[in-house]
Design a protein around this motif. Sequence first.
Motif, mmCIF file in Angstrom:
data_model
loop_
_atom_site.group_PDB
_atom_site.id
_atom_site.type_symbol
_atom_site.label_atom_id
_atom_site.label_comp_id
_atom_site.label_asym_id
_atom_site.label_seq_id
_atom_site.Cartn_x
_atom_site.Cartn_y
_atom_site.Cartn_z
ATOM 1 N N VAL A 130 87.407 -31.945 3.624
ATOM 2 C CA VAL A 130 88.294 -33.027 4.061
ATOM 3 C C VAL A 130 89.734 -32.563 3.848
ATOM 4 O O VAL A 130 90.097 -32.125 2.749
ATOM 5 C CB VAL A 130 88.036 -34.332 3.275
ATOM 6 C CG1 VAL A 130 88.996 -35.430 3.751
ATOM 7 C CG2 VAL A 130 86.586 -34.789 3.440
ATOM 8 N N THR A 131 90.512 -32.644 4.917
ATOM 9 C CA THR A 131 91.937 -32.304 4.842
ATOM 10 C C THR A 131 92.730 -33.505 5.364
ATOM 11 O O THR A 131 92.137 -34.536 5.703
ATOM 12 C CB THR A 131 92.259 -31.033 5.648
ATOM 13 O OG1 THR A 131 91.828 -31.231 7.002
ATOM 14 C CG2 THR A 131 91.537 -29.822 5.076
ATOM 15 N N PHE A 132 94.041 -33.371 5.425
ATOM 16 C CA PHE A 132 94.861 -34.563 5.654
ATOM 17 C C PHE A 132 95.788 -34.444 6.866
ATOM 18 O O PHE A 132 96.239 -33.340 7.205
ATOM 19 C CB PHE A 132 95.664 -34.875 4.383
ATOM 20 C CG PHE A 132 94.745 -35.304 3.278
ATOM 21 C CD1 PHE A 132 94.436 -36.643 3.102
ATOM 22 C CD2 PHE A 132 94.123 -34.362 2.472
ATOM 23 C CE1 PHE A 132 93.528 -37.038 2.122
ATOM 24 C CE2 PHE A 132 93.223 -34.748 1.483
ATOM 25 C CZ PHE A 132 92.925 -36.092 1.317
ATOM 26 N N HIS A 165 89.678 -34.809 9.046
ATOM 27 C CA HIS A 165 91.036 -35.210 8.683
ATOM 28 C C HIS A 165 91.154 -36.698 8.427
ATOM 29 O O HIS A 165 90.621 -37.495 9.193
ATOM 30 C CB HIS A 165 92.003 -34.806 9.799
ATOM 31 C CG HIS A 165 92.004 -33.337 10.049
ATOM 32 N ND1 HIS A 165 91.191 -32.748 10.985
ATOM 33 C CD2 HIS A 165 92.672 -32.344 9.440
ATOM 34 C CE1 HIS A 165 91.376 -31.438 10.950
ATOM 35 N NE2 HIS A 165 92.261 -31.170 10.020
ATOM 36 N N VAL A 166 91.876 -37.043 7.372
ATOM 37 C CA VAL A 166 92.177 -38.451 7.109
ATOM 38 C C VAL A 166 93.660 -38.566 6.764
ATOM 39 O O VAL A 166 94.326 -37.574 6.464
ATOM 40 C CB VAL A 166 91.310 -39.032 5.958
ATOM 41 C CG1 VAL A 166 89.836 -38.953 6.299
ATOM 42 C CG2 VAL A 166 91.592 -38.331 4.644
ATOM 43 N N ALA A 167 94.174 -39.803 6.809
ATOM 44 C CA ALA A 167 95.583 -40.015 6.478
ATOM 45 C C ALA A 167 95.767 -39.920 4.966
ATOM 46 O O ALA A 167 94.916 -40.376 4.205
ATOM 47 C CB ALA A 167 96.034 -41.387 6.982
ATOM 48 N N ALA A 173 89.400 -44.486 4.291
ATOM 49 C CA ALA A 173 89.096 -43.475 5.310
ATOM 50 C C ALA A 173 88.534 -42.218 4.661
ATOM 51 O O ALA A 173 87.616 -41.581 5.189
ATOM 52 C CB ALA A 173 90.358 -43.138 6.105
ATOM 53 N N LEU A 174 89.076 -41.879 3.515
ATOM 54 C CA LEU A 174 88.610 -40.692 2.795
ATOM 55 C C LEU A 174 87.145 -40.853 2.409
ATOM 56 O O LEU A 174 86.319 -39.963 2.635
ATOM 57 C CB LEU A 174 89.479 -40.482 1.555
ATOM 58 C CG LEU A 174 89.026 -39.385 0.590
ATOM 59 C CD1 LEU A 174 89.096 -38.022 1.253
ATOM 60 C CD2 LEU A 174 89.875 -39.388 -0.674
ATOM 61 N N LYS A 175 86.822 -42.006 1.830
ATOM 62 C CA LYS A 175 85.435 -42.246 1.404
ATOM 63 C C LYS A 175 84.499 -42.234 2.604
ATOM 64 O O LYS A 175 83.367 -41.736 2.525
ATOM 65 C CB LYS A 175 85.342 -43.553 0.632
ATOM 66 C CG LYS A 175 85.891 -43.387 -0.783
ATOM 67 C CD LYS A 175 85.739 -44.636 -1.610
ATOM 68 C CE LYS A 175 86.051 -44.330 -3.083
ATOM 69 N NZ LYS A 175 86.394 -45.550 -3.816
ATOM 70 N N ALA A 176 84.984 -42.762 3.731
ATOM 71 C CA ALA A 176 84.152 -42.781 4.948
ATOM 72 C C ALA A 176 83.946 -41.368 5.481
ATOM 73 O O ALA A 176 82.914 -41.068 6.085
ATOM 74 C CB ALA A 176 84.807 -43.670 6.006
ATOM 75 N N ARG A 206 93.205 -40.029 -7.778
ATOM 76 C CA ARG A 206 92.020 -40.609 -7.120
ATOM 77 C C ARG A 206 91.176 -39.491 -6.489
ATOM 78 O O ARG A 206 89.947 -39.535 -6.528
ATOM 79 C CB ARG A 206 92.414 -41.637 -6.049
ATOM 80 C CG ARG A 206 92.859 -42.979 -6.580
ATOM 81 C CD ARG A 206 91.779 -43.652 -7.425
ATOM 82 N NE ARG A 206 90.583 -43.963 -6.660
ATOM 83 C CZ ARG A 206 89.328 -43.893 -7.128
ATOM 84 N NH1 ARG A 206 89.103 -43.480 -8.371
ATOM 85 N NH2 ARG A 206 88.307 -44.202 -6.368
ATOM 86 N N LEU A 207 91.855 -38.503 -5.903
ATOM 87 C CA LEU A 207 91.111 -37.376 -5.301
ATOM 88 C C LEU A 207 90.275 -36.672 -6.364
ATOM 89 O O LEU A 207 89.122 -36.313 -6.126
ATOM 90 C CB LEU A 207 92.070 -36.371 -4.650
ATOM 91 C CG LEU A 207 92.879 -36.850 -3.449
ATOM 92 C CD1 LEU A 207 93.696 -35.692 -2.868
ATOM 93 C CD2 LEU A 207 91.977 -37.436 -2.364
#
Length: 407
Positions: A130-132, A165-167, A173-176, A206-207
Amino acid sequence: MRPGDIFVSSALLPVFARADLTFERGEGVWLIEKSGDRYLDFGAGVAVNALGHAHPALVAALTEQASRLWHVSNLYNIAEGEKLAQKLVANSFADLVFFANSGAEANEGAIKIARKFQHAAGHPERYRIVTFDGAFHGRTLATLAAGGGQKHLEGFGPKVEGFDHVAVGDEAALKAAIGPETAAIMIEPVQGESGVKPVAPAFLRRLRDICDENELLLIFDEVQTGIGRTGHLFAYQAAGVEPDIMTLAKGLGGGFPVGAVLATTHAASGMTPGSHGSTFGGNPLAMAVAGAVLDVVLAPGFLDEVKRKGLALKQKLAGVIDRHPAAVTEIRGEGLMLGLKCLVPNGEVVAALTNEHMLSVPAGDNVVRLLPPLIVSDAEIEEAVEKIDQALEDLEKKLAKGLSAAE
Ligand SMILES: *Cc1c(COP(=O)(O)O)cnc(C)c1O
């Protein structure tokens, strides 16, 4: 040449929009152009010249090493690399270091280590990272996919698979985005290329929690933020969050090409002889220079000075914003990694600064990056602020007449 080809007077591949400046020499925070003109270098080769130009300790380290040994293969011990790895380990969360030659290559190594960790831990299905949004991790095929910038990816065939990618800041969104195939989360603690955007320490924490809960690895790309740029040796130290893997490059060699991947023994548990490598990685010249850079940056008081000067520059830039509210609106960043958010086109501001003989670097989000060498003096900071004021004044006049900075 074929009919229709664009004539260029250079034999270099035209992938850079270059300013017509040719620097022949550097002294500290100054670059001397072939005309003899002196430029105040607040770009530092995009955060590379951490100790400025021709720093005596780096020149001595390079020339001493150059007279003894340039290259030996990684088939043999490289004492200079052992020493540098020890220094990096002693001053970070990490237990192990792999040396590469650039930021992108370090990030490739980090991605491989994370995937291999999951594989060795009995989860070969976990390979996704997962990146941003707004991330920049380099220009190789995998790091382009990790960054996800459409503009950079277009025309280069199928995107390397395995990046989601998430914001930044969007925990839902990250968890999804985290699924049974996720191996790691990768982030820049301060997004550099997309406009000097610091990630909130609370989100970085949190990450860490989310990685621990899901047996994922946390990768920090500190290619730009590392080696004192933010006033801390590494930006993660200010956030109070330790990654499992971290990449370095830009400032590490102070101008000599070098990259590094740092990891805990746990995160690197999949890596064995043959699982990764590099011909030039760990080159004795690079190791000697990077060792000298670290010695200077780690000397007592050096990082405190970076913090103090960063704060002083930030406060003075707040004054610039007060004086030019129609041109610039916000100053962000930490230490000597600062971004000036513009209301006029940032390219025009960079050009106006160049007219004033000051170098800066554009970034995304209409930001101008100020990344002076960490050895910048108070007087040079003062001079920079005067040049910025003058540049914005000239630019405002030109824009009012419908001209651009170049005219
Ligand atoms: C510059 C940069 C890279 C790429 O480094 P190269 O040495 O150009 O490959 C990767 N990540 C970040 C955060 C960077 O700023």
